[in-house]
Design a protein around this motif. Structure first.
Motif, PDB file in Angstrom:
ATOM      1  N   ALA A  45       0.828  -1.199   0.000  1.00 37.32           N
ATOM      2  CA  ALA A  45       0.000   0.000   0.000  1.00 37.32           C
ATOM      3  C   ALA A  45       0.867   1.256   0.000  1.00 37.32           C
ATOM      4  CB  ALA A  45      -0.917  -0.003   1.213  1.00 37.32           C
ATOM      5  N   SER A  49      -2.952   4.642  -2.348  1.00 35.39           N
ATOM      6  CA  SER A  49      -3.880   3.520  -2.163  1.00 35.39           C
ATOM      7  C   SER A  49      -4.634   3.644  -0.837  1.00 35.39           C
ATOM      8  CB  SER A  49      -3.159   2.170  -2.276  1.00 35.39           C
ATOM      9  OG  SER A  49      -2.315   1.937  -1.183  1.00 35.39           O
ATOM     10  N   HIS A  50      -4.007   4.245   0.180  1.00 37.25           N
ATOM     11  CA  HIS A  50      -4.720   4.496   1.443  1.00 37.25           C
ATOM     12  C   HIS A  50      -5.888   5.449   1.208  1.00 37.25           C
ATOM     13  CE1 HIS A  50      -1.093   3.381   4.226  1.00 37.25           C
ATOM     14  NE2 HIS A  50      -1.693   2.331   3.709  1.00 37.25           N
ATOM     15  N   THR A  53      -8.619   3.537  -0.402  1.00 39.20           N
ATOM     16  CA  THR A  53      -9.299   2.690   0.592  1.00 39.20           C
ATOM     17  C   THR A  53     -10.253   3.534   1.422  1.00 39.20           C
ATOM     18  OG1 THR A  53      -7.459   1.136   0.670  1.00 39.20           O
ATOM     19  CG2 THR A  53      -8.966   1.133   2.549  1.00 39.20           C
ATOM     20  N   THR A  67     -10.517  -3.758   4.833  1.00 36.77           N
ATOM     21  CA  THR A  67      -9.856  -2.498   5.169  1.00 36.77           C
ATOM     22  C   THR A  67      -8.455  -2.777   5.708  1.00 36.77           C
ATOM     23  OG1 THR A  67     -12.002  -1.533   5.739  1.00 36.77           O
ATOM     24  CG2 THR A  67     -10.046  -0.361   6.503  1.00 36.77           C
ATOM     25  N   TYR A  70      -6.188  -3.848   2.829  1.00 32.19           N
ATOM     26  CA  TYR A  70      -5.843  -2.737   1.945  1.00 32.19           C
ATOM     27  C   TYR A  70      -4.960  -1.693   2.626  1.00 32.19           C
ATOM     28  CZ  TYR A  70      -8.682  -4.256  -1.981  1.00 32.19           C
ATOM     29  OH  TYR A  70      -9.181  -4.944  -3.052  1.00 32.19           O
ATOM     30  N   TRP A  71      -4.888  -1.699   3.926  1.00 35.21           N
ATOM     31  CA  TRP A  71      -3.987  -0.785   4.597  1.00 35.21           C
ATOM     32  C   TRP A  71      -2.534  -1.249   4.436  1.00 35.21           C
ATOM     33  CZ3 TRP A  71      -5.534   3.818   5.196  1.00 35.21           C
ATOM     34  CH2 TRP A  71      -4.784   4.720   5.933  1.00 35.21           C
ATOM     35  N   ASP A  74      -1.645  -2.966  -1.666  1.00 41.18           N
ATOM     36  CA  ASP A  74      -2.359  -2.216  -2.698  1.00 41.18           C
ATOM     37  C   ASP A  74      -3.049  -3.202  -3.635  1.00 41.18           C
ATOM     38  OD1 ASP A  74      -3.301  -0.298  -4.504  1.00 41.18           O
ATOM     39  OD2 ASP A  74      -1.414  -0.232  -5.586  1.00 41.18           O
ATOM     40  N   GLU A  75      -2.263  -4.132  -4.187  1.00 46.34           N
ATOM     41  CA  GLU A  75      -2.829  -5.155  -5.057  1.00 46.34           C
ATOM     42  C   GLU A  75      -1.878  -6.340  -5.151  1.00 46.34           C
ATOM     43  OE1 GLU A  75      -2.924  -4.524  -9.428  1.00 46.34           O
ATOM     44  OE2 GLU A  75      -1.866  -2.660  -8.979  1.00 46.34           O
ATOM     45  N   PRO A  89      -6.889  -3.571  -6.680  1.00 47.10           N
ATOM     46  CA  PRO A  89      -6.685  -2.393  -5.831  1.00 47.10           C
ATOM     47  C   PRO A  89      -8.042  -1.861  -5.356  1.00 47.10           C
ATOM     48  CG  PRO A  89      -5.928  -1.971  -8.087  1.00 47.10           C
ATOM     49  CD  PRO A  89      -6.450  -3.365  -8.048  1.00 47.10           C
ATOM     50  N   SER A  90      -8.050  -1.183  -4.229  1.00 52.42           N
ATOM     51  CA  SER A  90      -9.319  -0.686  -3.673  1.00 52.42           C
ATOM     52  C   SER A  90     -10.014   0.281  -4.622  1.00 52.42           C
ATOM     53  CB  SER A  90      -9.091  -0.052  -2.301  1.00 52.42           C
ATOM     54  OG  SER A  90      -8.144   0.990  -2.376  1.00 52.42           O
ATOM     55  N   PHE A 114     -13.490  -8.398  -4.444  1.00 53.07           N
ATOM     56  CA  PHE A 114     -12.171  -7.805  -4.237  1.00 53.07           C
ATOM     57  C   PHE A 114     -11.080  -8.491  -5.053  1.00 53.07           C
ATOM     58  CE2 PHE A 114     -12.184 -11.369  -1.424  1.00 53.07           C
ATOM     59  CZ  PHE A 114     -10.867 -11.789  -1.349  1.00 53.07           C
TER      60      PHE A 114
END
Length: 165
Positions: A45, A49-50, A53, A67, A70-71, A74-75, A89-90, A114
């Motif tokens: 991440a 990306s944060h 999210t 969450t 994703y913290w 990123d992917e 990615p989010s 997701f």
């Protein structure tokens, strides 16, 4: 396992281990398969990306484990692991949610897509913490249970990278 929540430190360790296994897999890939591998990566991440999210959280009720993941991540792009596996990615999850909404599974809280595999099957995480996989490459067909938790799903990906499945 579904009652336990995903721990960010566990995800960080998973990233390190999956990354190391991926390096090992890619070193021997061309010799085994006769062609070079694609872009296989576990991307950590970033500030950007944060923010994506945070925007996803504002857009829809997102399972807390997603969450947490994703913290840290990123992917994940694994086109050369079995049929291919991709944790989106989010920002992509948000875009898909706007277009398709959440996945409705009988007896389950709405689930958020997701991830996907190279065959177009979708993976969705429900508020219960369970991961579901589409039986076809469709947002609107049946989904079957794929893992009791996001941690179990990630552990399965790690085993696939290591060639243990």
């Amino acid at each position: 396992m579904a009652d336990e929540r995903l721990d960010a430190e566990w995800v960080r360790v998973w990233c390190e281990q999956a990354g190391a296994a991926l390096i090992k897999l890619m070193q021997s890939f061309q010799v085994r398969h006769g062609f070079p591998p694609g872009r296989n990566a576990v991307a950590l991440a970033t500030e950007e990306s944060h923010q994506a999210t945070d925007a996803l959280v504002e857009l829809t009720p997102i399972p807390s484990d997603l969450t947490t993941m994703y913290w840290v991540i990123d992917e994940v792009s694994l086109p050369d692991v079995e049929i291919g596996y991709f944790i989106h990615p989010s920002s992509t999850v948000a875009s898909h949610f706007r277009e398709y909404g959440s996945i409705q599974i009988d007896g389950e809280e709405p689930a958020l897509v997701f991830a996907s595999d190279g065959g177009g099957h979708l993976f969705a995480l429900a508020g219960s913490g369970r991961v579901w996989m589409s039986t076809t490459a469709s947002w609107f067909d049946q989904f079957d249970l794929a893992a009791a938790s996001l941690q179990e799903f990630l552990e399965g990906l790690a085993r696939r990278i290591s060639g243990e499945l």
